[in-house]
Design an enzyme around this catalytic site. Structure first.
Site, mmCIF file in Angstrom:
data_model
loop_
_atom_site.group_PDB
_atom_site.id
_atom_site.type_symbol
_atom_site.label_atom_id
_atom_site.label_comp_id
_atom_site.label_asym_id
_atom_site.label_seq_id
_atom_site.Cartn_x
_atom_site.Cartn_y
_atom_site.Cartn_z
ATOM 1 N N LYS A 204 1.035 -1.393 0.081
ATOM 2 C CA LYS A 204 0.125 0.051 0.021
ATOM 3 C C LYS A 204 1.041 1.106 0.071
ATOM 4 O O LYS A 204 1.999 1.221 1.021
ATOM 5 C CB LYS A 204 -0.829 -0.053 1.265
ATOM 6 C CG LYS A 204 -1.720 1.217 1.294
ATOM 7 C CD LYS A 204 -3.007 1.150 2.451
ATOM 8 C CE LYS A 204 -3.628 2.378 2.469
ATOM 9 N NZ LYS A 204 -4.574 2.115 3.725
ATOM 10 N N GLU A 244 7.278 -6.563 1.250
ATOM 11 C CA GLU A 244 6.013 -6.358 1.876
ATOM 12 C C GLU A 244 5.177 -7.595 1.710
ATOM 13 O O GLU A 244 4.711 -8.095 2.703
ATOM 14 C CB GLU A 244 5.449 -5.284 1.682
ATOM 15 C CG GLU A 244 6.116 -3.838 2.152
ATOM 16 C CD GLU A 244 5.545 -3.654 3.625
ATOM 17 O OE1 GLU A 244 4.945 -4.441 4.119
ATOM 18 O OE2 GLU A 244 5.963 -2.602 4.175
ATOM 19 N N LYS A 259 -2.217 -1.581 -3.753
ATOM 20 C CA LYS A 259 -3.004 -0.430 -3.698
ATOM 21 C C LYS A 259 -2.112 0.777 -4.038
ATOM 22 O O LYS A 259 -1.195 0.972 -3.145
ATOM 23 C CB LYS A 259 -3.785 -0.400 -2.544
ATOM 24 C CG LYS A 259 -4.838 0.921 -2.241
ATOM 25 C CD LYS A 259 -5.405 0.667 -0.790
ATOM 26 C CE LYS A 259 -6.180 2.027 -0.343
ATOM 27 N NZ LYS A 259 -6.465 2.241 0.914
ATOM 28 N N SER A 285 -10.194 5.826 -4.346
ATOM 29 C CA SER A 285 -11.341 6.894 -4.786
ATOM 30 C C SER A 285 -10.923 8.230 -5.543
ATOM 31 O O SER A 285 -11.711 8.325 -6.379
ATOM 32 C CB SER A 285 -11.464 7.421 -3.379
ATOM 33 O OG SER A 285 -10.253 7.873 -2.733
HETATM 34 C C1 PBG Z 1 -7.335 3.357 5.692
HETATM 35 C C2 PBG Z 1 -7.644 3.329 4.076
HETATM 36 C C3 PBG Z 1 -7.472 4.362 3.242
HETATM 37 C C4 PBG Z 1 -8.147 3.464 1.916
HETATM 38 C C5 PBG Z 1 -8.706 2.370 2.464
HETATM 39 N N1 PBG Z 1 -8.397 2.252 3.628
HETATM 40 C C6 PBG Z 1 -6.824 5.692 3.165
HETATM 41 C C7 PBG Z 1 -5.780 5.880 3.835
HETATM 42 O O1 PBG Z 1 -4.839 5.066 3.753
HETATM 43 O O2 PBG Z 1 -5.405 6.811 4.099
HETATM 44 C C8 PBG Z 1 -8.099 4.375 0.579
HETATM 45 C C9 PBG Z 1 -9.186 3.836 -0.162
HETATM 46 C C10 PBG Z 1 -9.479 4.920 -1.547
HETATM 47 O O3 PBG Z 1 -8.754 5.848 -1.815
HETATM 48 O O4 PBG Z 1 -10.489 4.487 -2.184
HETATM 49 N N2 PBG Z 1 -6.124 3.169 6.103
#
Ligand code: PBG
Length: 336
Positions: A204, A244, A259, A285
């Site tokens: 991530k 990871e 992600k 998003s």
């Molecule tokens: C929380 C989380 C996030 C997302 C999914 N779980 C945001 C972040 O890490 O700040 C992002 C999902 C998206 O942008 O659609 N840890």
């Protein structure tokens, strides 16, 4: 991995356009396909009675629990196998330690219980991370200005157990603390949840594409100008993503995730090739917002771009995609 190409007949004997000539022939030679069964639908829930549009994510809403249950029924009917539930917690319930995450009666637990009761056939995924609950918007607790790893992991284990008790089927640690997958696996097993799966947000990245999500769950204002670069990965790195993922698999992850999505297709391919694990990708998003905004402006064909983005994930090696488009795409697939 790639086999050596046979000696191709030279043009004009070889004409690659021959197979592309007709729709049936294009279908016949298609190497990848997308079905509703490949999709996981992330949805936002809140305790307000209204269905509240999310301005930066046209078509996405913060739903009250009752509407979430209805939406899950629709998703299941369309063949979407999993729904991911994200809580928008009011500021009054947040504190620096994220205590609300551990309350078995909290919003996400009530939502999960309602879903499992009304729509038992759909899988329910929950994040494990403290950011919806902390007043500073970080995924863990802060000690001397640093998101403290081991203390956070201990809290995340309790959060995972509380979510499993509510009925969550897939625990998805999204916090990027070291060692959390193994600790959560042990905690779940100890509490009688050996069947609960773990989908690790394994690679991530610290990404600018999470902006609309943070608005939707209300963590953006808490986080302010802070960033998550001391725990999420540097977008410059790729070998590190394999380390990871390797660690999360060794610690007991059942499924791994990359992600964001479209800017990280190279990572999806490397992870799939290296580990042959059930591999997922999160079309986040900001990716959804970009496609929707360009489509609304009339600059791209939104539906075509949506389908193209989703097949690209399959082509890159993903077994499935978390996408805010899940239901829209499933509808489109059903329509043929
Ligand atoms: C929380 C989380 C996030 C997302 C999914 N779980 C945001 C972040 O890490 O700040 C992002 C999902 C998206 O942008 O659609 N840890």
């Amino acid at each position: 991995m790639t086999p050596a190409l046979p000696n191709l007949a030279p043009f004009p004997r070889a004409r690659l356009r021959r197979n592309r000539r007709d729709a049936w022939s294009r279908k016949l030679v298609a190497e990848n396909s997308l079905s509703a069964a490949d999709l996981i639908w992330p949805v936002f829930v809140h305790d307000d009675g209204r269905k509240l549009p999310i301005p930066s994510m046209p078509g996405a809403f913060r739903l009250p629990i009752a509407a979430l249950v209805d939406a899950a029924g629709d998703a299941e009917a369309l063949g979407v196998p999993v729904i991911a539930v994200f809580p928008a917690v009011p500021a009054a319930k947040k504190d620096p330690e994220g205590h609300e995450a551990l309350d078995p009666e909290n919003l996400v637990c009530r939502a999960v219980a309602a879903l499992k009761k009304a729509v038992p056939g759909i899988g329910v995924l929950c994040d494990v991370a403290l950011d919806p609950y902390t007043s500073h918007g970080h995924d863990g607790v802060i000690r001397e200005g640093y998101v403290e790893n081991d203390e956070t992991v201990a809290i995340l284990c309790r959060q995972a157990v509380v979510e499993a008790q509510a009925g969550c089927d897939i625990i998805a640690p999204s916090d990027m603390m070291d060692g959390r997958v193994g600790a959560i696996r042990d905690a779940l097993d100890r509490e009688g949840f050996a069947h609960v799966r773990i989908m690790a947000y394994a690679a991530k990245y610290a990404s600018a594409f999470y902006g609309p999500f943070r608005e939707a769950v209300g963590s953006a204002s808490s986080l302010g100008s802070a960033d998550k670069r001391t725990y999420q990965m540097d977008p410059a790195n790729t070998d590190e993503a394999l380390r990871e993922v390797a660690l999360d698999i060794a610690e007991g992850a059942d499924m791994v995730m990359v992600k964001p999505g479209m800017p990280y297709l190279d990572i999806v391919r490397r992870v799939k090739d290296a580990f042959l694990m059930p591999t997922y990708v999160y079309q986040v998003s900001g990716e959804y917002a970009m496609l929707k905004a360009a489509a609304a402006a009339g600059w791209i064909d939104g539906e075509a771009a949506m389908m193209e983005s989703l097949i690209a994930f399959k082509r890159a090696g993903a077994d499935g995609v978390l996408s805010y488009f899940a239901v829209e795409a499933a509808r489109r697939l059903k329509a043929g």
